[in-house]
Design a protein around this motif. Sequence first.
Motif, PDB file in Angstrom:
ATOM      1  N   VAL A 453      80.861 -36.135  33.749  1.00  0.00           N
ATOM      2  CA  VAL A 453      82.242 -35.625  33.811  1.00  0.00           C
ATOM      3  C   VAL A 453      83.217 -36.673  33.281  1.00  0.00           C
ATOM      4  O   VAL A 453      84.128 -36.365  32.497  1.00  0.00           O
ATOM      5  CB  VAL A 453      82.594 -35.229  35.258  1.00  0.00           C
ATOM      6  CG1 VAL A 453      84.096 -34.970  35.392  1.00  0.00           C
ATOM      7  CG2 VAL A 453      81.818 -33.991  35.684  1.00  0.00           C
ATOM      8  N   LYS A 454      83.015 -37.935  33.693  1.00  0.00           N
ATOM      9  CA  LYS A 454      83.900 -39.009  33.215  1.00  0.00           C
ATOM     10  C   LYS A 454      83.764 -39.209  31.707  1.00  0.00           C
ATOM     11  O   LYS A 454      84.750 -39.429  31.000  1.00  0.00           O
ATOM     12  CB  LYS A 454      83.572 -40.313  33.943  1.00  0.00           C
ATOM     13  CG  LYS A 454      83.958 -40.322  35.408  1.00  0.00           C
ATOM     14  CD  LYS A 454      83.617 -41.663  36.050  1.00  0.00           C
ATOM     15  CE  LYS A 454      84.025 -41.688  37.519  1.00  0.00           C
ATOM     16  NZ  LYS A 454      83.691 -42.977  38.176  1.00  0.00           N
ATOM     17  N   ALA A 455      82.528 -39.125  31.217  1.00  0.00           N
ATOM     18  CA  ALA A 455      82.311 -39.273  29.781  1.00  0.00           C
ATOM     19  C   ALA A 455      82.947 -38.120  29.016  1.00  0.00           C
ATOM     20  O   ALA A 455      83.528 -38.305  27.936  1.00  0.00           O
ATOM     21  CB  ALA A 455      80.814 -39.346  29.484  1.00  0.00           C
ATOM     22  N   SER A 456      82.866 -36.904  29.581  1.00  0.00           N
ATOM     23  CA  SER A 456      83.449 -35.728  28.927  1.00  0.00           C
ATOM     24  C   SER A 456      84.959 -35.851  28.822  1.00  0.00           C
ATOM     25  O   SER A 456      85.564 -35.399  27.835  1.00  0.00           O
ATOM     26  CB  SER A 456      83.074 -34.461  29.706  1.00  0.00           C
ATOM     27  OG  SER A 456      81.674 -34.276  29.724  1.00  0.00           O
ATOM     28  N   ASN A 461      80.729 -34.490  24.327  1.00  0.00           N
ATOM     29  CA  ASN A 461      80.335 -33.085  24.388  1.00  0.00           C
ATOM     30  C   ASN A 461      78.826 -33.005  24.294  1.00  0.00           C
ATOM     31  O   ASN A 461      78.238 -33.567  23.352  1.00  0.00           O
ATOM     32  CB  ASN A 461      80.954 -32.288  23.229  1.00  0.00           C
ATOM     33  CG  ASN A 461      82.433 -32.069  23.417  1.00  0.00           C
ATOM     34  OD1 ASN A 461      82.865 -31.596  24.459  1.00  0.00           O
ATOM     35  ND2 ASN A 461      83.217 -32.418  22.400  1.00  0.00           N
ATOM     36  N   PRO A 462      78.173 -32.330  25.251  1.00  0.00           N
ATOM     37  CA  PRO A 462      76.706 -32.201  25.186  1.00  0.00           C
ATOM     38  C   PRO A 462      76.266 -31.597  23.857  1.00  0.00           C
ATOM     39  O   PRO A 462      76.795 -30.580  23.425  1.00  0.00           O
ATOM     40  CB  PRO A 462      76.370 -31.273  26.357  1.00  0.00           C
ATOM     41  CG  PRO A 462      77.521 -31.440  27.305  1.00  0.00           C
ATOM     42  CD  PRO A 462      78.730 -31.665  26.441  1.00  0.00           C
ATOM     43  N   ASP A 463      75.352 -32.271  23.183  1.00  0.00           N
ATOM     44  CA  ASP A 463      74.861 -31.816  21.883  1.00  0.00           C
ATOM     45  C   ASP A 463      73.642 -30.927  22.110  1.00  0.00           C
ATOM     46  O   ASP A 463      72.501 -31.384  22.123  1.00  0.00           O
ATOM     47  CB  ASP A 463      74.505 -33.032  21.022  1.00  0.00           C
ATOM     48  CG  ASP A 463      74.247 -32.658  19.568  1.00  0.00           C
ATOM     49  OD1 ASP A 463      74.163 -31.448  19.300  1.00  0.00           O
ATOM     50  OD2 ASP A 463      74.130 -33.563  18.736  1.00  0.00           O
ATOM     51  N   THR A 464      73.896 -29.641  22.277  1.00  0.00           N
ATOM     52  CA  THR A 464      72.844 -28.729  22.718  1.00  0.00           C
ATOM     53  C   THR A 464      71.808 -28.415  21.638  1.00  0.00           C
ATOM     54  O   THR A 464      70.805 -27.763  21.927  1.00  0.00           O
ATOM     55  CB  THR A 464      73.457 -27.407  23.219  1.00  0.00           C
ATOM     56  OG1 THR A 464      74.287 -26.868  22.195  1.00  0.00           O
ATOM     57  CG2 THR A 464      74.297 -27.643  24.463  1.00  0.00           C
ATOM     58  N   LEU A 517      75.749 -39.760  24.975  1.00  0.00           N
ATOM     59  CA  LEU A 517      76.216 -39.958  26.348  1.00  0.00           C
ATOM     60  C   LEU A 517      76.271 -41.439  26.698  1.00  0.00           C
ATOM     61  O   LEU A 517      77.231 -41.914  27.319  1.00  0.00           O
ATOM     62  CB  LEU A 517      75.302 -39.215  27.323  1.00  0.00           C
ATOM     63  CG  LEU A 517      75.648 -39.417  28.810  1.00  0.00           C
ATOM     64  CD1 LEU A 517      77.005 -38.789  29.128  1.00  0.00           C
ATOM     65  CD2 LEU A 517      74.569 -38.833  29.708  1.00  0.00           C
ATOM     66  N   MET A 518      75.252 -42.177  26.311  1.00  0.00           N
ATOM     67  CA  MET A 518      75.207 -43.593  26.690  1.00  0.00           C
ATOM     68  C   MET A 518      76.317 -44.391  26.026  1.00  0.00           C
ATOM     69  O   MET A 518      76.819 -45.364  26.611  1.00  0.00           O
ATOM     70  CB  MET A 518      73.828 -44.173  26.381  1.00  0.00           C
ATOM     71  CG  MET A 518      72.762 -43.615  27.311  1.00  0.00           C
ATOM     72  SD  MET A 518      71.204 -44.469  27.239  1.00  0.00           S
ATOM     73  CE  MET A 518      70.237 -43.464  28.372  1.00  0.00           C
ATOM     74  N   MET A 523      81.388 -47.110  27.774  1.00  0.00           N
ATOM     75  CA  MET A 523      82.839 -47.297  27.673  1.00  0.00           C
ATOM     76  C   MET A 523      83.525 -47.037  29.016  1.00  0.00           C
ATOM     77  O   MET A 523      84.322 -47.858  29.483  1.00  0.00           O
ATOM     78  CB  MET A 523      83.401 -46.359  26.603  1.00  0.00           C
ATOM     79  CG  MET A 523      84.908 -46.430  26.426  1.00  0.00           C
ATOM     80  SD  MET A 523      85.483 -45.495  24.986  1.00  0.00           S
ATOM     81  CE  MET A 523      84.905 -43.836  25.404  1.00  0.00           C
ATOM     82  N   VAL A 524      83.182 -45.918  29.682  1.00  0.00           N
ATOM     83  CA  VAL A 524      83.900 -45.565  30.914  1.00  0.00           C
ATOM     84  C   VAL A 524      83.451 -46.406  32.106  1.00  0.00           C
ATOM     85  O   VAL A 524      84.203 -46.587  33.061  1.00  0.00           O
ATOM     86  CB  VAL A 524      83.727 -44.063  31.233  1.00  0.00           C
ATOM     87  CG1 VAL A 524      84.291 -43.207  30.103  1.00  0.00           C
ATOM     88  CG2 VAL A 524      82.274 -43.699  31.507  1.00  0.00           C
ATOM     89  N   SER A 525      82.234 -46.938  32.051  1.00  0.00           N
ATOM     90  CA  SER A 525      81.738 -47.726  33.185  1.00  0.00           C
ATOM     91  C   SER A 525      81.939 -49.226  32.986  1.00  0.00           C
ATOM     92  O   SER A 525      81.787 -50.001  33.919  1.00  0.00           O
ATOM     93  CB  SER A 525      80.243 -47.455  33.393  1.00  0.00           C
ATOM     94  OG  SER A 525      79.476 -47.956  32.311  1.00  0.00           O
TER      95      SER A 525
END
Length: 551
Positions: A453-456, A461-464, A517-518, A523-525
């Motif tokens: 959620v924080k990354a979003s 965006n999830p690369d489906t 995602l990583m 970045m956010v963490s």
Amino acid sequence: MLRLHARPDRLTFPFVLRSVAALGEVGMGRVLHGMLVKVGVEMDLFVRVSLVDMYVKVGLLGCALQVFDQSPERVRSESVLLWNVLINGCCRGGELGRAVETFEAMPVRTSGSWNILIHGFLRAGDLVRARRFFDRMPQEMKNVVTWTTMISGFSQNEDHEQALGLFRRMLEEGVRPNDHTIVSALSACASIGALRTGVWIHEYISKKGFRLKRIVGTALVDMYAKCGKIDSASQVFGEVREKNLLTWTVMISGWATNGCSDLALQWFEDMINAGVKPDDVVFLAILTACSHSGMVKEGLRLFNSMRFDYDIEPNVKHYASMVDLFGRAGQLEEALNFIEKIPIKPDFVVWGALFCACRAHKNIEMAELASKKLLQLEPTHPGSYIFLSNIYAGVGRWEDVERVRRTMKSKNIEKPPGWSYIEVDDQVHRFLAGDKTHQHSQEIFAKLEEVTVKASAEGYNPDTKWVLHNIEEEEKEDALGSHSEKLALAFGIMSTPNGTTIRIVKNLRVCGDCHSLMKYVSMVSGREIILRDIKRFHHFKDGMCTCRDYW
């Protein structure tokens, strides 16, 4: 000797039999057997041991058993070497049942007897029986050879956690390791990215006065490089005395896989200037460096240099590396032309390199050609089908995806599971894709949802397209969330203090969505995340990756 009519005796035959065994001269071995009978030394224990050993090493276990069974002295306690040689022969010949029977019938057992049998089980991959006999072995007989055999054997059979557990137990019981023990333990650390354990071993050998000789020093460099601590690897490299080609190769390979291609090239030149002659292995490492950074011209120059300057004939791995080099750079026609000119038959890895490039650059026509070649070479290899399924899924050809999957199912071909390792508080944790068996499973999935959620919020965006099923987008996002490296990431974040670097080792290539995602999570963490997959390292920091998305 025979031409001079000198008569061989009980001291002559063992040395000749040893030479026969080394050369694999079966016929000469039988001749010598007949000769020693005529001379009358066939009942000498020393000769008997050499005769049994010779038959074992030339692959005639039946003859070895016959000689042993005809040895009346085998019931005496001093015949333990004869028994050990036969047990070793049974193990080498895959006759583990007979090896156990012989072992159990021994009048006297030594440490060597136990070690030979345990090593036989480990060589056959039977870890359960190896551990069972190790636990049965009298404590006073367990020496450094026994412990090293166990640690090395478990590590070579991919049970690295138990190998490291045995190493710790060995030290707790006061047994001092030798260089080979240390190397085996460091190899286990390198395989699963157990950096803290590796650092602890480094501290131990420093305190105990181990010199950084070639074997231990090279193993330390390899451990740090494969755990993503490339600067520490470089520091240890500088401390190693009497560096050899292997030491240089490990360091250059470390620079290459950690995304430091310029340094890999520089150190390769330093090695040449130091008077160390390169071989085919170090050239493979330097070609990998070029491939990972898109240096096509430099890679081609080095490939030609290997052939023309150093007279090293390329093998299939070098050709595969060159195909990978062209393919990653999007030069697919050049890659295919290169394959067509290879003087040896291209193997599964060569065509696989082309296929991966076709997938990355979405060249369906060439991918289908490569896939046909893969299926011809290894029709039961799951990778052949998975490659094709992946590329069809990537362009939305779901009927073709299902057709490939039906074929796999009809042939009982299964996709290998993805798993990831992470070390927390000196303990290695292993996660499978979709794993819910961990004792903190609920907290792990909750933490993963939180960081996603924080990354979003920052743009992730999830690369489906990395989910290879024709299912609804929401279901695809759920499937992406179960990848083993994401579970390891969430566990690392929730289990370590803020600012701690997270290190993950994965057995397959990281998927594009996990890679994305990583970058955002780093970045956010405010954390550095180091991921080693089957191809290379990815160092994530402040939303960037050292691969520069060229992988």
